[in-house]
Motif scaffolding. Structure first.
Motif, short mmCIF file in Angstrom:
data_model
loop_
_atom_site.label_atom_id
_atom_site.label_comp_id
_atom_site.label_asym_id
_atom_site.label_seq_id
_atom_site.Cartn_x
_atom_site.Cartn_y
_atom_site.Cartn_z
N THR A 1 126.33 -15.76 -14.99
CA THR A 1 125.66 -16.63 -15.96
C THR A 1 126.67 -17.30 -16.87
OG1 THR A 1 125.45 -14.93 -17.67
CG2 THR A 1 123.66 -15.05 -16.03
N LEU A 2 126.24 -18.37 -17.55
CA LEU A 2 127.11 -19.01 -18.53
C LEU A 2 127.33 -18.09 -19.73
CD1 LEU A 2 126.27 -22.82 -18.67
CD2 LEU A 2 128.33 -21.71 -17.84
N TYR B 1 128.42 -25.69 -22.00
CA TYR B 1 127.47 -26.73 -21.59
C TYR B 1 128.00 -28.12 -21.95
CZ TYR B 1 123.50 -23.59 -20.60
OH TYR B 1 122.67 -22.65 -20.06
N THR B 2 128.50 -28.26 -23.16
CA THR B 2 129.02 -29.55 -23.62
C THR B 2 130.23 -29.98 -22.80
OG1 THR B 2 128.23 -29.11 -25.86
CG2 THR B 2 129.96 -30.78 -25.63
N ARG C 1 128.15 -20.43 -25.10
CA ARG C 1 127.46 -21.15 -24.02
C ARG C 1 127.35 -22.63 -24.34
NH1 ARG C 1 122.23 -17.53 -23.26
NH2 ARG C 1 122.44 -17.75 -25.48
N SER C 2 127.05 -22.94 -25.60
CA SER C 2 126.87 -24.35 -25.96
C SER C 2 128.17 -25.13 -25.78
CB SER C 2 126.34 -24.51 -27.38
OG SER C 2 127.25 -23.99 -28.33
N LEU D 1 124.59 -18.41 -11.47
CA LEU D 1 125.30 -19.66 -11.64
C LEU D 1 126.08 -19.94 -10.36
CD1 LEU D 1 126.13 -21.72 -13.87
CD2 LEU D 1 128.01 -20.17 -14.39
N ALA E 1 129.16 -30.91 -19.26
CA ALA E 1 128.48 -32.21 -19.26
C ALA E 1 129.51 -33.34 -19.34
CB ALA E 1 127.49 -32.29 -20.42
N SER F 1 130.96 -17.40 -20.90
CA SER F 1 131.39 -17.75 -22.25
C SER F 1 131.97 -16.53 -22.96
CB SER F 1 130.24 -18.36 -23.06
OG SER F 1 129.19 -17.43 -23.25
N ARG G 1 121.92 -25.59 -12.25
CA ARG G 1 121.41 -24.90 -13.43
C ARG G 1 120.50 -23.78 -12.96
NH1 ARG G 1 124.38 -29.38 -13.79
NH2 ARG G 1 124.54 -30.18 -15.89
N GLN H 1 127.17 -34.00 -10.35
CA GLN H 1 126.70 -32.73 -10.89
C GLN H 1 127.60 -31.62 -10.34
OE1 GLN H 1 122.52 -31.94 -10.39
NE2 GLN H 1 122.77 -29.77 -10.84
#
Length: 104
Positions: A26-27, A42-43, A38-39, A66, A46, A31, A59, A55
């Protein structure tokens, strides 16, 4: 494949974190192991997807792991290839793209 994302040292770090994150289920796990949130991942992912125009990972839904897309796997393969192509050091570990490294 990864050249569009190699605009500066931060981009190289994002590529490295992407590859390392894909080793985890998992993220959240990724992380934690990478010492970030995680944020942030994600950033950063992206931004990579925007730079590369593909991509990079699927997700996961609850209970799923993952995993990279075919394009994400190609990015990871390109990173691995770039490590072996440079004598005298692992460019991923130094965080410096091959084009930016100076030979002594």
């Amino acid at each position: 494949m990864i050249r569009p994302a190699l605009t500066d040292r931060r981009c190289w770090g994002r590529l490295q974190r992407f590859r390392e994150a894909m080793k985890h289920r998992t993220l959240a796990e990724a992380s934690h192991q990478l010492g970030t949130t995680r944020s942030v991942l994600y950033t950063q992912f992206a931004a990579l997807e925007g730079d590369l125009g593909v991509q990079l990972y699927i997700r996961p839904r609850r209970g799923e792991s993952l995993r990279p897309t075919k394009a994400g796997q190609a990015v990871m393969d390109a990173l691995t290839d770039s490590e072996g192509a440079r004598p005298g050091g692992n460019t991923i570990e130094t965080g410096i793209p091959p084009a930016s490294r100076q030979n002594p």
